[in-house]
Every structure is written in structure tokens, then in C-alpha cells.
Design an enzyme around this catalytic site. Structure first.
Site, PDB file in Angstrom:
ATOM      1  CG  ASP A  37      64.196  45.290  48.012  1.00 14.89           C
ATOM      2  OD1 ASP A  37      63.624  44.259  48.404  1.00 14.89           O
ATOM      3  OD2 ASP A  37      64.922  45.995  48.739  1.00 14.89           O
ATOM      4  CD  GLU A 223      59.344  43.072  53.497  1.00 16.76           C
ATOM      5  OE1 GLU A 223      59.278  43.991  54.328  1.00 16.76           O
ATOM      6  OE2 GLU A 223      60.390  42.408  53.319  1.00 16.76           O
TER       7      GLU A 223
END
Length: 321
Positions: A37, A223
Site C-alpha cells: 500500500d 478500495e
């Protein structure tokens, strides 16, 4: 001068504890260790920093480079968020995002595990006078509604008019019926991506949140949102769809003429497991603002490594270079 000197001291402090990542190379990772991420930002001194999800007890990882393309150096011995507040457990910290507000002023958004119910995460916010922290979390979360499953994956964006926004994902799959990422069985929960305007200090909210995207069809979720404004004024919302543990996980995007939408989703993902890059489960992409570089993660021997690719936007289509 004082801000520059503080940055210099910070760099000197950590320079003895850095580890050079593998060269980018043809198709190789920019950081060849677990660095999921990733987000990327340029500090006031011109240096570039990347931050990533927790690994090996480091709640917010950091790396440094002189240019977005690298080479990148992972900084060992630094944890941006060594202590959390009592609202969060202080473990399983995901998807950090750092914004440079000005001299000696930085804000960190993160996905924190909720102490009262550790099956959920919510968005927290913390501040620091140095880009590498340590950051002090605010007593209350930035956004937390456990009725909808909580919130994760915050990402900040400053528009050309000076307005600042934070996007995040409502983690509806955390209260799903099971299956892929806990939302593969009907009835599937919504996992909307939300846009929230914030004040100049990055902490106080302005107005109500606005939904700008949601999952479609059989996919379990969307997401990892991140907004980018192209040179022609088009807003590009990068996001991931699918479950991060599955090969179907990908980097996708949607476009709009307004930051608040409506956004039109691209017909095919930008990066997927079946494309020419040869990567598996790519996701968590963040663009360089006012640039043409994208950082994201994909599966590697170490876990999920950070990759860097250039891109361009023409005729409403994003292409990797």
C-alpha cells in the site's frame, strides 16, 4: 533555514540505518522487501518519500529517493507512528498517507485497528513537525462508523483551487457474509469510496462526505482510492478492485470532469495479473501529483513489493509507459 536544517538533521540521523533497495530494472521492484500500500510525497527540500503498511513491528514504514523513479532506499530504524492513541490497538496499521502542509507541519492519515472491536479498522490522523515523525495521533479518529464496517485506505488530494480532500473506503466487506475477502457471498455489502473535504490543517472536516464510487457486479470490493488531476483538468480516481489475496486483484481507474464526480469507470483495469508486466495481484496504487509516475505493490518473494511505472493520459485513457 530552520526547516531545512531540521530536515538535514533528520536525514543524518537515519542515514546510518538505511538499506539500499534493488535497482528498478526492467520489470523489477523498486523496493524488494514487503512494502504494501505505498504512498509517495515530495518534501520541501526536494527529497521524495514513500510510506507503507505495517511490517515486522514497524507501524508505518518509510523509504527515500531523490526522484520518484528511484533508486529507492528503505529506511530501517524509523517508525512514523510508534505509539497510537487508546482508540486503536496500535497494531495492524494499514495504508498510511502523508501530506506536507508547510514548514514543520505534516499530517499522517492511517487505517488503525479499533481497540473496542479488533475485527474492524477506522481512519486515524496524526501530526508532526518532521516528515519522518514521530507523529502524534489525535485523540479521536478522523472517520469511524462501525455500523458500516469502519473505514480504511485514506488518501489526501489538494486541488488547483487550494481545496483539500481525503478519500477513503467504507470497509463494508468486514461485515460481509464470508467468502472472498469476506464479501464473496450474497448478499454482498457495499464498499463505497468516499470523498471528504478538509480544512487547511488536514484534520477538520468541511461539509459531509460524498460517495464517488462503489463495487460493481461480482467483485467483492473496491478500495485504495487516490485522486490525480491530469493536465487537461480531468480527475482520475485510481483504485483497486477484487480481493488482495486473489490473482484477480488489480489497479483500476475512473475519470471525471469534477473532483466530486460522477466518475466513469474504465472498461478494463490498468494493471492486472494477466497483463504484460507479469505481476501477480497488483494494487494499492498512488500517483505522483503534477507528475507522471505511479507507485503500487504486487506479490513478490518478500511479500508485497513496491513497483514504480510511468504513465500518461490521452483521449480519456491512462496508459503505462
Amino acid at each position: 533555514m530552520i526547516a531545512s536544517f531540521n530536515v538535514f538533521l533528520t536525514w543524518m540521523t537515519v542515514s546510518m540505518n538505511v538499506r539500499q533497495a534493488s535497482p528498478l530494472g526492467q520489470g523489477g521492484p523498486a523496493i524488494d522487501s514487503d512494502f504494501p500500500d505505498p504512498t509517495i510525497v515530495q518534501d520541501l527540500d526536494g527529497a521524495w518519500y514513500a510510506f507503507a503498511t505495517e511490517h515486522a513491528g514497524v507501524h508505518v514504514q518509510a523509504a527515500r529517493a531523490s526522484a520518484p523513479e528511484g533508486p529507492w532506499t528503505k529506511i530501517d530504524g524509523i517508525d512514523l507512528l510508534p505509539k497510537s492513541n487508546s482508540f486503536f490497538t496500535g497494531s495492524n496499521t494499514w495504508a498510511p498517507d502523508v501530506r506536507v502542509l508547510g514548514n514543520d507541519s505534516y499530517v499522517l492519515y492511517f487505517s488503525g485497528q479499533v481497540a473496542s472491536n479488533d475485527s474492524h479498522h477506522c481512519v486515524g490522523v496524526a501530526t508532526s513537525t518532521r516528515i519522518l515523525g514521530p507523529y502524534t495521533p489525535k485523540d479521536e479518529p478522523f472517520q469511524c462508523d462501525l455500523r458500516d464496517g469502519g473505514e480504511i485506505d485514506p488518501s489526501s488530494f489538494r486541488d488547483v483551487d487550494g481545496k483539500t480532500y481525503v478519500t477513503y473506503k467504507v470497509d463494508g466487506n468486514s461485515i460481509g457474509a464470508g467468502g472472498e475477502c469476506n464479501n464473496g457471498i450474497n448478499p454482498k455489502k457495499a464498499t463505497p469510496i468516499v470523498l471528504q473535504e478538509v480544512s487547511k490543517n488536514g484534520v477538520e472536516k468541511i461539509g459531509s462526505p460524498r460517495q464517488i464510487l462503489d463495487r460493481v457486479g461480482d467483485e467483492p470490493l473496491v478500495e485504495a482510492p487516490a485522486i490525480y488531476r491530469a493536465r487537461d483538468g480531468t480527475y482520475i480516481l485510481f483504485f483497486s478492485s477484487g480481493c488482495f489475496t486473489a490473482p484477480s486483484y488489480n489497479v483500476n481507474y475512473a475519470t471525471s470532469k469534477s473532483v466530486g464526480g460522477p466518475y466513469t469507470r474504465a472498461s478494463t483495469p490498468l494493471i492486472s495479473s494477466n497483463d504484460s508486466l507479469g505481476l501477480t495481484s497488483p494494487g494499492g496504487a498512488t500517483p505522483v501529483q503534477n507528475g507522471d509516475v505511479l507507485v503500487f505493490h504486487a506479490n513478490c518473494e518478500a511479500g508485497r513489493c513496491m513497483f514504480v511505472r510511468k504513465f500518461d493520459f490521452r483521449n480519456r485513457i491512462v496508459r503505462l509507459l
